[in-house]
Design a protein around this motif. Structure first.
Motif, PDB file in Angstrom:
ATOM      1  N   THR A 175       0.830  -1.196   0.000  1.00  0.00           N
ATOM      2  CA  THR A 175       0.000   0.000   0.000  1.00  0.00           C
ATOM      3  C   THR A 175       0.866   1.248   0.000  1.00  0.00           C
ATOM      4  OG1 THR A 175      -1.829   1.099   1.163  1.00  0.00           O
ATOM      5  CG2 THR A 175      -0.174   0.024   2.519  1.00  0.00           C
ATOM      6  N   MET A 292      -3.602  -2.392  -1.666  1.00  0.00           N
ATOM      7  CA  MET A 292      -4.552  -1.417  -1.137  1.00  0.00           C
ATOM      8  C   MET A 292      -4.253  -0.018  -1.671  1.00  0.00           C
ATOM      9  SD  MET A 292      -5.459  -2.824   2.687  1.00  0.00           S
ATOM     10  CE  MET A 292      -4.112  -2.051   3.544  1.00  0.00           C
ATOM     11  N   ALA A 315      -7.836  -6.983  -4.036  1.00  0.00           N
ATOM     12  CA  ALA A 315      -7.600  -5.548  -4.199  1.00  0.00           C
ATOM     13  C   ALA A 315      -8.666  -4.772  -3.438  1.00  0.00           C
ATOM     14  CB  ALA A 315      -7.629  -5.155  -5.677  1.00  0.00           C
ATOM     15  N   GLN A 316      -8.258  -3.696  -2.791  1.00  0.00           N
ATOM     16  CA  GLN A 316      -9.217  -2.799  -2.150  1.00  0.00           C
ATOM     17  C   GLN A 316     -10.028  -2.073  -3.212  1.00  0.00           C
ATOM     18  OE1 GLN A 316      -7.332   0.013   0.485  1.00  0.00           O
ATOM     19  NE2 GLN A 316      -9.220   1.141   0.897  1.00  0.00           N
ATOM     20  N   CYS A 321     -10.764   3.553  -1.214  1.00  0.00           N
ATOM     21  CA  CYS A 321      -9.373   3.989  -1.426  1.00  0.00           C
ATOM     22  C   CYS A 321      -9.277   5.507  -1.383  1.00  0.00           C
ATOM     23  CB  CYS A 321      -8.863   3.515  -2.787  1.00  0.00           C
ATOM     24  SG  CYS A 321      -8.348   1.786  -2.860  1.00  0.00           S
ATOM     25  N   TYR A 324      -7.157   5.450  -5.843  1.00  0.00           N
ATOM     26  CA  TYR A 324      -7.380   4.148  -6.491  1.00  0.00           C
ATOM     27  C   TYR A 324      -6.423   4.017  -7.665  1.00  0.00           C
ATOM     28  CZ  TYR A 324      -9.998   0.168  -8.403  1.00  0.00           C
ATOM     29  OH  TYR A 324     -10.372  -1.078  -8.868  1.00  0.00           O
ATOM     30  N   PRO A 327      -4.331  -0.500  -6.761  1.00  0.00           N
ATOM     31  CA  PRO A 327      -5.306  -1.579  -6.979  1.00  0.00           C
ATOM     32  C   PRO A 327      -5.845  -1.596  -8.409  1.00  0.00           C
ATOM     33  CG  PRO A 327      -5.753  -0.440  -4.923  1.00  0.00           C
ATOM     34  CD  PRO A 327      -4.737   0.383  -5.651  1.00  0.00           C
ATOM     35  N   VAL A 336      -6.079  -9.925 -10.029  1.00  0.00           N
ATOM     36  CA  VAL A 336      -6.875  -9.871  -8.804  1.00  0.00           C
ATOM     37  C   VAL A 336      -8.043 -10.850  -8.864  1.00  0.00           C
ATOM     38  CG1 VAL A 336      -8.323  -8.373  -7.395  1.00  0.00           C
ATOM     39  CG2 VAL A 336      -6.223  -7.471  -8.404  1.00  0.00           C
ATOM     40  N   ILE A 339     -12.256  -8.048  -5.526  1.00  0.00           N
ATOM     41  CA  ILE A 339     -12.182  -6.615  -5.234  1.00  0.00           C
ATOM     42  C   ILE A 339     -13.151  -6.357  -4.087  1.00  0.00           C
ATOM     43  CG2 ILE A 339     -12.487  -4.289  -6.139  1.00  0.00           C
ATOM     44  CD1 ILE A 339     -12.082  -5.474  -8.953  1.00  0.00           C
TER      45      ILE A 339
END
Length: 355
Positions: A175, A292, A315-316, A321, A324, A327, A336, A339
């Motif tokens: 992150t 993230m 993924a966030q 976020c 963004y 991600p 991913v 989500i």
């Protein structure tokens, strides 16, 4: 608006930012009291704020701003242990990023890092302020532009595809902007029996120790700034030290971390790509990868490596976020599996550890 008691900082930053056609420095002030007088008549889109100032400190001013009219704030802080601890308070209070400054050679330093400072201001202007009030954000530490393939060899699929599933599992998290409080929201909700966790949070040297110490005080699991050779075990989270890369190694069924002095990757050191690629190689399907909130694309290629090696990947989502970016890039690469919003991540980590 620039708020700093140093006339040199105000002068140099004003000149540097003013050279960019997309940025207008509408005012500067030597302390928060003067700043608020000016802001009442012309409120800025972004504030660059010092911490130690006369009459009112930057943390108190930041909290007032967030309570009255939430506005993206970049903290301009000295690179010291004291400054790191104070900056952690600023991030927890909603600052968008940290621009570090030395005690000496300030003018040359600011001019050398002009592009990074401009980038930080532009990023702040686009930050999603809704999650900032709940999650906080992370410092921006952009440097060189090397890609992961220039620093670490590509993944050998023949090795990871044959790797047996074991009961020793690990979680790798990457992150950046928005990550300090996002990580707090996740780690503070995990139990002492959660699987071992390795983390890259884009953060300068000296700041990661203060960050890990703060998390360790409020979390049930142990949170440490990683040291070379530290084992990845259940109930422990290891944070990559600022200014150095971290990768995971495997010895039998056990995992440990290796701390490396190597060139920045994707403008960052530590780099999420470096961590994720090492996890793909040594843990493969025995790992869970989580990417993230953060600006840029660091971690996207590494997450694809993990995904191709059989790891579960998360993924966030965009809604939760602050930025963004990371991600989104991982999703675009098809790296991913799920989500999810920030609040779902702790439960997914706990359930993964019980599989």
């Amino acid at each position: 608006m620039l708020v700093d008691d140093s006339a040199v900082v105000r002068q140099v930053l004003s000149a540097l930012l003013g050279k960019d056609n997309d940025i207008e420095v509408i005012a500067s002030a030597s302390d928060p009291i003067f700043a608020m007088d000016k802001m009442n008549s012309n409120w800025p889109d972004v504030i660059v704020l010092d911490v130690e100032m006369p009459r009112m400190d930057g943390i108190t001013f930041l909290k007032q701003i967030m309570a009255i009219r939430p506005t993206p704030v970049i903290i301009c802080s000295t690179l010291t242990e004291k400054g790191a601890a104070t900056s952690m308070q600023a991030l927890a209070s909603g600052a968008v990023a940290i621009v570090t400054k030395p005690k000496a050679g300030l003018k040359n330093f600011l001019e050398a890092d002009a592009g990074d400072i401009v980038q930080a201001v532009k990023m702040a202007a686009t930050a999603n302020l809704r999650p900032i009030r709940n999650m906080g954000v992370a410092p921006l530490v952009p440097t060189a532009k090397l890609k992961i393939d220039e620093v670490m060899p590509a993944l050998d699929a023949s090795l990871t595809s044959a790797m047996a599933v074991t009961t020793d599992k690990l979680v790798a998290i990457g992150t950046s902007t928005g990550g300090t409080q996002a990580l707090e929201a996740v780690l503070s909700r995990l139990s002492k029996t959660a699987p071992g966790i390795v983390i890259v949070q884009h953060m300068p040297e000296k700041f990661t120790e203060a960050f890990a110490d703060r998390l360790n005080r409020i979390c049930a699991l142990e949170v440490l700034e990683a040291k070379n050779g530290d084992r990845v075990i259940p109930g422990r989270a290891l944070v990559a030290p600022g200014g150095r890369h971290m990768q995971v190694k495997r010895s039998g069924a056990q995992y440990h971390v290796e701390i490396l002095d190597a060139p920045p990757v994707n403008r960052h050191r530590p780099s999420v790509d470096v961590l994720f690629r090492s996890v793909a190689k040594c843990a493969g399907r025995n790992s869970l990868g989580i990417i993230m909130t953060g600006m840029g694309d660091d971690g996207a290629l590494g997450m694809r490596d993990m995904h191709d090696a059989g790891a579960e990947t998360i993924a966030q989502d965009e809604r939760t976020c602050v930025v963004y970016g990371m991600p989104k890039e991982a999703v675009k690469l098809g790296a991913v599996d799920k989500i999810v919003p920030l609040e779902a991540i702790p439960g997914l980590i706990e359930s993964y550890g019980k599989k």
